[in-house]
Every structure is written in structure tokens, then in C-alpha cells.
Write a protein that holds these residues in place. Sequence first.
Motif, PDB file in Angstrom:
ATOM      1  N   THR A  19       0.831  -1.205   0.000  1.00  0.00           N
ATOM      2  CA  THR A  19       0.000   0.000   0.000  1.00  0.00           C
ATOM      3  C   THR A  19       0.866   1.256   0.000  1.00  0.00           C
ATOM      4  O   THR A  19       0.627   2.207  -0.762  1.00  0.00           O
ATOM      5  N   ALA A  20       1.887   1.275   0.852  1.00  0.00           N
ATOM      6  CA  ALA A  20       2.789   2.430   0.903  1.00  0.00           C
ATOM      7  C   ALA A  20       3.532   2.592  -0.419  1.00  0.00           C
ATOM      8  O   ALA A  20       3.692   3.717  -0.928  1.00  0.00           O
ATOM      9  N   LEU A  21       3.978   1.486  -1.005  1.00  0.00           N
ATOM     10  CA  LEU A  21       4.681   1.550  -2.285  1.00  0.00           C
ATOM     11  C   LEU A  21       3.765   2.085  -3.383  1.00  0.00           C
ATOM     12  O   LEU A  21       4.182   2.910  -4.214  1.00  0.00           O
ATOM     13  N   GLY A  22       2.498   1.646  -3.381  1.00  0.00           N
ATOM     14  CA  GLY A  22       1.549   2.133  -4.375  1.00  0.00           C
ATOM     15  C   GLY A  22       1.291   3.621  -4.232  1.00  0.00           C
ATOM     16  O   GLY A  22       1.208   4.347  -5.230  1.00  0.00           O
ATOM     17  N   GLU A  23       1.175   4.106  -2.999  1.00  0.00           N
ATOM     18  CA  GLU A  23       0.965   5.541  -2.786  1.00  0.00           C
ATOM     19  C   GLU A  23       2.178   6.347  -3.243  1.00  0.00           C
ATOM     20  O   GLU A  23       2.033   7.418  -3.844  1.00  0.00           O
ATOM     21  N   GLU A  25       4.291   5.484  -5.586  1.00  0.00           N
ATOM     22  CA  GLU A  25       4.324   5.447  -7.049  1.00  0.00           C
ATOM     23  C   GLU A  25       3.299   6.416  -7.643  1.00  0.00           C
ATOM     24  O   GLU A  25       3.584   7.113  -8.623  1.00  0.00           O
ATOM     25  N   ALA A  26       2.099   6.466  -7.044  1.00  0.00           N
ATOM     26  CA  ALA A  26       1.075   7.384  -7.535  1.00  0.00           C
ATOM     27  C   ALA A  26       1.520   8.835  -7.381  1.00  0.00           C
ATOM     28  O   ALA A  26       1.361   9.658  -8.296  1.00  0.00           O
ATOM     29  N   LEU A  27       2.086   9.182  -6.211  1.00  0.00           N
ATOM     30  CA  LEU A  27       2.572  10.545  -5.997  1.00  0.00           C
ATOM     31  C   LEU A  27       3.706  10.890  -6.952  1.00  0.00           C
ATOM     32  O   LEU A  27       3.786  12.009  -7.470  1.00  0.00           O
ATOM     33  N   THR A  32       5.624  13.756 -11.641  1.00  0.00           N
ATOM     34  CA  THR A  32       6.276  13.708 -12.952  1.00  0.00           C
ATOM     35  C   THR A  32       5.433  14.431 -13.992  1.00  0.00           C
ATOM     36  O   THR A  32       5.962  15.163 -14.843  1.00  0.00           O
ATOM     37  N   ARG A  33       4.118  14.254 -13.921  1.00  0.00           N
ATOM     38  CA  ARG A  33       3.244  14.943 -14.880  1.00  0.00           C
ATOM     39  C   ARG A  33       3.324  16.460 -14.705  1.00  0.00           C
ATOM     40  O   ARG A  33       3.345  17.202 -15.675  1.00  0.00           O
ATOM     41  N   VAL A  34       3.371  16.920 -13.463  1.00  0.00           N
ATOM     42  CA  VAL A  34       3.511  18.360 -13.222  1.00  0.00           C
ATOM     43  C   VAL A  34       4.822  18.868 -13.822  1.00  0.00           C
ATOM     44  O   VAL A  34       4.863  19.916 -14.465  1.00  0.00           O
TER      45      VAL A  34
END
Length: 256
Positions: A19-23, A25-27, A32-34
Motif C-alpha cells: 500500500t505504501a509503495l503504491g501511494e 508510485e502514484a505521488l 512527474t506529470r507536473v
Amino acid sequence: MAVERWRSAHGSRVRGWLTALGEMEALAALATRVYENPAEQFPEVVSTGTMLDAQELGHPLLPVERCVRNDVRLGGTAPQLILLSGSNMSGKSTLLRALGASAALALAGGTVRARRMVLSPVALCASLRVQDSVLDGASRFQAEVLRLCDVARFAAGPHAVLFLLDEILGGTNSDDRLRGAKGVLTALVNRGAIGVCTTHDLALTRIADELGARATNAHLVDALVGGKLAFDYRLRPGVVRRSNAIEWMRLVGLEV
């Protein structure tokens, strides 16, 4: 045996690690998009009402030089429902995807491809690219009806809903389509949901008239230029007045 000992000692923690790894990666993906799109804007999320107001909204995955932007307003002082008509390949489905992707990015804390975007917290409910299934023994129409049931059920719950419906009930006859679409859209609007519904069937555009100020018609058009179909992907008010189906069939060689 060593693996089993490790699992006994640490297995209960794996879910938390993932769960922490997924969060993270999402952040990292949002950041990266910004970084890669400095011209995009952070939206404003408001807590009052159910609304979405996007100015110069574009699809976030299209090349910037080819991305056509449109203003879209739903809820608040604007109608809750836009019935979007238009010819084939004019950009109706792309506009739905632009709205859905932008709402998801906005509520995840990311930037959006728009000059300005204001929205309230909404649950995103969509009926896009619904397909039949040989393995499940389900026709496309059956799959769409089940999806629409999910949307209606969710809209009846405690969450505000943004719905995106592409070519609603296209797998049945025109009479049932009109009656069914009217029932579904009226129920969604009565429950306070906002959204866009696309259609080729101009009979469905009369639903906006029956819903009064809560709904409006908009369209996308094409033009035949030099024997080729051309599109500007610009959103215009009202109902589309022409179709390109016959021209397109003739252009690819069908004798119609």
C-alpha cells in the motif's frame, strides 16, 4: 522452510508495504506529470454543490499541438446534463474521456490540461467502450444495461456523481432507446448527478427540452473539404444538423 519462517514473521506486514509503495508510485507519477507539463493548472476543488466548470479543457494524453480545447460547465448555475450529438469521428467520445481523465487527475491532486477548472468532489461513473462477452454469454446491450444499473444505483447513494455515457442504449430499437434513455437520464438528474451523454439518435436530443433548464444540447460537427471529411472538434450549442455516415461509407468505397 526459510521462506515459510520469513512469511510467519513478516507476512502480515506485506499488505502495508505494498500500500505504501503504491501511494509513493502514484505521488511520483503525479509529480512527474507536473514537471513534464508546466503549463497545466492545479484545479480548484470546492465543497458546495455538485458542479464542474472547465475552461479550455483538453485531453491530457493528446499531443499539445493537436489538442483542441473546449469549455464545459455542469451543475451550479449551468445545466446538470449535456446531451452531446454529432457525426462520426467528430470527437464526442474523446470529450467524454477528457472530462473523465481530468476529473480523476484533479481529485487525485494532480494538474489538468485546462486554463482553469473548478469542481466539487464527485464519484466518476462511466459507460464507455462497453463490450459483449462470449465467455459470459452477455450481449453488448446486456453489458450496457448492467453498467447503467450500476451508475443509477451509485447516484442514488450518498455520493455526488459525474456520469459519462457514450452512445446510450445503442443496441436496441429507436422506441425502446428513447424511452430507456429518457428514464435513465431523468433519474440521474433528479438525484442531483451531473454529466454528459452522447448520441447519434437525434430523437434523444428532445430529452433536454423535457428536462428544461436542467439540461441542454450541444454538438460537434464535420465538413466535407476536397472530398475528405474535416473536423474542428469545437463544442457548439444546440443539436447537430447533419450526419456524415453516408459520405464516409462512400469515401471508403461502399455503394450507398
